[in-house]
Design a protein around this motif. Structure first.
Motif, short mmCIF file in Angstrom:
data_model
loop_
_atom_site.label_atom_id
_atom_site.label_comp_id
_atom_site.label_asym_id
_atom_site.label_seq_id
_atom_site.Cartn_x
_atom_site.Cartn_y
_atom_site.Cartn_z
N ASN A 91 6.45 -13.70 6.70
CA ASN A 91 5.16 -13.22 7.19
C ASN A 91 5.16 -13.11 8.71
OD1 ASN A 91 3.49 -12.66 4.97
ND2 ASN A 91 3.12 -14.83 4.60
N LEU A 145 4.81 -9.68 11.00
CA LEU A 145 3.75 -9.56 12.01
C LEU A 145 4.32 -9.12 13.35
CD1 LEU A 145 1.28 -12.55 11.49
CD2 LEU A 145 0.80 -10.12 11.28
N ASN A 151 -1.86 -8.64 4.93
CA ASN A 151 -1.22 -8.01 6.08
C ASN A 151 -0.50 -6.72 5.72
OD1 ASN A 151 -2.14 -9.85 7.96
ND2 ASN A 151 -0.35 -11.17 7.81
N PHE A 211 -4.92 -8.40 11.70
CA PHE A 211 -3.89 -9.11 10.94
C PHE A 211 -4.26 -10.58 10.80
CE2 PHE A 211 -0.77 -5.74 12.45
CZ PHE A 211 -0.65 -5.17 11.19
#
Length: 332
Positions: free
Chosen positions: A41, A45, A289, A102
């Motif tokens: 994750n 990002l 996301n 996000f």
């Protein structure tokens, strides 16, 4: 989607897994899988944040949300729960990046977790995943984060912040003696240096107040004599009015939390095991996301603020035509 045959036909999928499959996956996952998913994750990002344009500033908004539980889940406990008083719950911490929306990081907590428990760990995790190209970091948080360890960590980063001040006795005593200036027709504003008893030094404090009105509902802000008060501790290089307007931008976090709860099933905790539910929170973060990145990079600007349910309706809506094939009854 499991009962939507048209969507399965369009995607080429024969079927969707049922909820029990998800539970087994979460419960049987290896011990280190959550950490691996967390790193994935974070990596995504760091790529997504620079699409479609490169960024040099991040604004992180911090908050918690109460997830009421109706079974016997591990870690469920009675804590602050304004909607279902006395019900057991979880109290996860959430961090969202304001401009991109996000979900930057999460931390699952027991329902009776102390006000700022886990805040330092969440901030440390957020800081680790910030790309090296980011030159300016700003943070907004409510009074649950207004404690010395949290403020100290923000200043050590360093990050510019506006955190709602806890109304401690020493702060309350100072409010009446400040010199206030008119901010707008309803509010007055002032600033001063305040030092709480457990702080090594004073910090800048912005205070706003307005007269209590007869039409006001039961106040959620601190009241003193005839006034309602709001206050923030900050190190931002902004005027008092600038700090006020900057913090009010945090209101954009509320619809995103609502979307996480309703459209991404954050409030539907799937298992009784705390570790499995913490993994589920990472799965929710990944799904949220991915959808947000899809909106930002593939869809027109007017679609980028749509919730998942509205986005699904727009993308999957199919036109139909009434026909009478071979003289049968009309069909869609």
């Amino acid at each position: 989607m499991r009962s939507n045959g048209t969507f399965q036909y369009l995607t080429g999928l024969q079927s969707y897994p049922d909820p029990q499959t998800l539970r087994r996956f979460l419960l049987q996952a290896a011990l280190g899988f959550r950490e691996q998913l967390h790193r994935l994750n974070d990596h995504l990002l760091q790529q997504f944040i620079h699409w479609p344009d490169r960024r040099s500033r991040l604004i992180l908004d911090l908050d918690s949300t109460v997830v009421t539980l109706f079974g016997r889940q591990e870690g469920a406990a009675v804590g602050y729960n304004p909607r279902y008083r006395g019900k057991r719950s979880y109290d996860p911490l959430l961090c969202l990046e304001a401009n991109s929306s996000f979900l930057w990081d999460t931390e699952l907590r027991r329902g009776d977790a102390g006000t700022w428990v886990g805040s330092v760990e969440l901030l440390a995790s957020c800081f680790l995943s910030i790309p090296s190209g980011i030159r300016e970091l700003r943070v907004r948080a409510d009074a649950g984060f207004g404690y010395q360890p949290v403020l100290e960590m923000l200043e050590a980063r360093p990050a510019q912040y506006a955190v709602v001040a806890r109304m401690t006795p020493s702060l309350k005593r100072a409010l009446g003696g400040l010199h206030y200036e008119r901010l707008n027709p309803r509010w007055e504003i002032a600033e001063f240096e305040h030092r709480s008893s457990d702080w090594p030094r004073a910090r800048r404090c912005i205070v706003a107040r307005r007269l209590i009105e007869e039409t006001d509902p039961e106040p959620t802000l601190f009241t003193l004599e005839r006034h309602l008060y709001r206050a923030w501790f900050t190190n931002l290089p902004l005027t008092p009015a600038g700090v006020w307007h900057f913090y009010d931008g945090r209101a954009g976090m509320e619809p995103r939390i609502r979307e996480l709860r309703e459209d991404f099933a954050l409030r539907k905790i799937p298992t009784r095991a705390f570790a499995a539910n913490a993994l589920y929170l990472e799965v929710v973060r990944l799904a949220y996301n991915l959808v947000t990145a899809f909106q930002r990079t593939c869809l027109p600007e007017e679609w980028q603020g749509l919730t998942l349910s509205k986005l699904r309706h727009r993308l999957l809506w199919l036109p139909g035509e009434l026909t009478r094939p071979q003289n049968d009854l009309p069909c869609d």
